[in-house]
Structure formats: C-alpha cells, structure tokens
Enzyme design. Structure first.
Site, short mmCIF file in Angstrom:
data_model
loop_
_atom_site.label_atom_id
_atom_site.label_comp_id
_atom_site.label_asym_id
_atom_site.label_seq_id
_atom_site.Cartn_x
_atom_site.Cartn_y
_atom_site.Cartn_z
CB SER A 1 -71.13 61.83 32.85
OG SER A 1 -69.81 61.42 32.52
CG HIS B 1 -70.52 57.29 30.25
ND1 HIS B 1 -69.78 58.02 29.36
CD2 HIS B 1 -70.69 58.08 31.33
CE1 HIS B 1 -69.50 59.21 29.87
NE2 HIS B 1 -70.04 59.27 31.07
CG ASP C 1 -69.26 56.40 26.35
OD1 ASP C 1 -68.36 56.18 27.19
OD2 ASP C 1 -70.39 56.82 26.68
#
Length: 315
Positions: A40, A289, A286
C-alpha cells in the site's frame, strides 16, 4: 489538524532538486508504460504521481480489478500508461489459517515470485519495485520445497532467520526474475528504498502515534543514523540492486535506486496519524502512509530526476 507539513521540502546538500514538472514528466515518458509493484505504500507513491500528472492531463481510468489491487490509467494525449500491481512480499505467499480464520502469518516461497505482478511485466518500460512493511510479522520461510526458517516465530526446531534475511531474499528473487524475463528487454527497474514509519510510544497496535508537526532536525537525525534499522533495510535493498545489475550486465537490463530513506527519516510530521479516516480500523494511528499533498510528493521529484538521467544516458 496542522497544515505545515505541505510547506516543508527536503533539499540535498550539494545540488538543487527541481520540483516535479508534470508536463516535463509526460513528455519524457510519452508512448511508454510504467508500473508500480508493492504494497500500500507503493500505491501511496503511485497516487501521488497520479495526482501530480493530473495537473497537466486528465487520465482515463481504464482498469480496476474486483479488489482494487490492480489499476491502470491511460493519458491519451501523451500515450502514457500508469499501472499499479499489488504484492505484499514480491514472492509467492500463503496465509496460514486456523479453523478457517486468518492468522496474519504467512508462508513465503523464495524460489517462486508472485505471478500476479510478474505476469504483467512484459511490455513495461519502467517498473518501480518496493516492499517491506508486511515483513514485520511472524512468517515461515521456504526454499526448494523445504521450510528453512522463520521470522518472529520462536518455535522449537525452526531456525530464526530474521526480518532482514526474508526481505533480502524476496528482493533477490524478484530482481532475478526480472533479469531472466524474456519479455522485459530494455526495461528499467527502479528499487524504491525503505519508507520509514514514525510510531512513538508504542507500535501501530499498542497505542503508538505520530503527532509531531515539524521535520526532524538534521543533526538529531545524524546522531541516530548509526542505530537506525531503516538504514540497514535500505542497505540490503541497495546491495540486492547492485547484485542484479552485475548479473544482468550485457542483457540490456538496468537497475537503479530511487533512494528516499534518509530524506523520509526526517519527516515524522507527514503521516495521517489519527486523521486517516479508516472505517475498518478505528482507534489506530497511521504512521506508515503519507499525506497528500505532502512529503511523499518529493519521491516524484526524485523519480523525474532519475528517469531524466536514465534517458540522457542512452541518447
């Protein structure tokens, strides 16, 4: 809550790094195909590039698989195709199940690449290979039909080979496959080095977060440099890239580094943190990312510079 992360910009010590120019990039890659292979974070990189290029030309969304793992966009005016191929480990993997329930542990097979991405390589002009974050878990390692060890398993009669070994062998298998790929003549392979996470006060599932609002100072970053495991992962990726370059000499294959690790170690301010809005994993931060726009856009500054240098070397 803060917006300062969009204003900071990484600067090399001994040169100027031009900002990404979407018109220049599309002119450079016109008539060609570029694919991202990885997890990702590779998708995060691709989406940054897609957004930047869309300032110059609106792409056509031409393919999406049922899981939204494989995507293709086409820029008709430039005749440029941008693709992304999902792969957690680059090599073949199977998740272990207990009573039909996912365990989060995988069997990795170093003598077999993940065919889902490997089958897409022929016809590509550029491929950007990256992976790492799925390796931070209990995995079981296989080669030539035998279980050779594990990572984080702590089980009797199984050798603990470690994260670094499993990551190295996966990259080695992927780059060897590219070197042997008959339909990949003249393809340029870029290895995007490890993208660091910035969890503090815990891991992703133990309350860790990333609440900093400014970059890491360079001096503090340098003091940590000798102890950073991220730089060790970067080192082994570059070593495997150099190995592939040597093995592919005379075959027309080219392997280059897209080296982002040191620059991104300095950007703990650029992650979504608690504001990522994921409806499936509420309560988790998160810190893996990157926000867009934000620090990740610099990866495409690097990408344009590397591709331009590569094109100039053969013209």
């Amino acid at each position: 809550m803060d917006k300062d992360f969009v204003n900071w910009r990484w600067k090399p010590e001994k040169c100027e790094l031009p900002r990404f120019n979407p018109h220049k990039f599309l002119q450079l890659v016109g008539g060609r195909k570029l694919g991202f292979v990885g997890d990702s974070v590779a998708r995060n990189h691709m989406e940054s590039l897609l957004c930047l290029l869309s300032q110059a030309e609106v792409p056509m969304d031409t393919y999406k698989d049922s899981e939204d793992r494989f995507r293709t966009w086409y820029f008709p005016l430039s005749n440029f195709t941008l693709m992304t191929f999902w792969s957690k480990f680059l090599v073949k993997s199977e998740e272990r199940m207990v009573n039909n329930t996912n365990t989060g542990s995988f069997d990795l097979y170093f003598d077999e690449v993940d065919e889902k991405w490997a089958s897409k390589l022929p016809g590509l002009d550029y491929v950007i290979i990256s992976d790492a974050h799925w390796f931070f878990r209990r995995n079981y390692l296989h080669n030539q039909g035998k279980l050779i060890g594990c990572v984080y398993c702590n089980e009797p009669n199984i050798t603990e080979l470690g994260l670094n070994y499993s990551l190295r062998m996966s990259f080695r298998a992927a780059l060897k496959y590219i070197n042997n790929c008959k339909g990949c003549k003249d393809m340029v392979t870029l290895v995007r080095t490890f993208s660091p996470a910035h969890f503090e006060n815990g891991a992703w599932d133990t309350g860790g977060g990333c609440n900093r609002t400014s970059p890491q100072r360079q001096k503090a970053n340098e003091e940590l440099e000798n102890t950073r495991f991220e730089l060790e992962l970067r080192r082994l990726q570059v070593e495997e890239l150099n190995r592939a370059n040597k093995e592919g000499e005379g075959e027309g294959k080219r392997f280059r580094a897209l080296d982002i690790t040191r620059a991104m170690l300095m950007r703990p301010d650029g992650h979504p943190g608690e504001f990522w809005g994921n409806r499936w994993m509420k309560g988790y931060n998160d810190c893996v990312h990157w926000c867009m726009p934000g620090p990740i856009d610099a990866w495409n500054d690097f990408l344009l510079a590397v591709l331009q240098k590569e094109v100039e070397s053969i013209t």
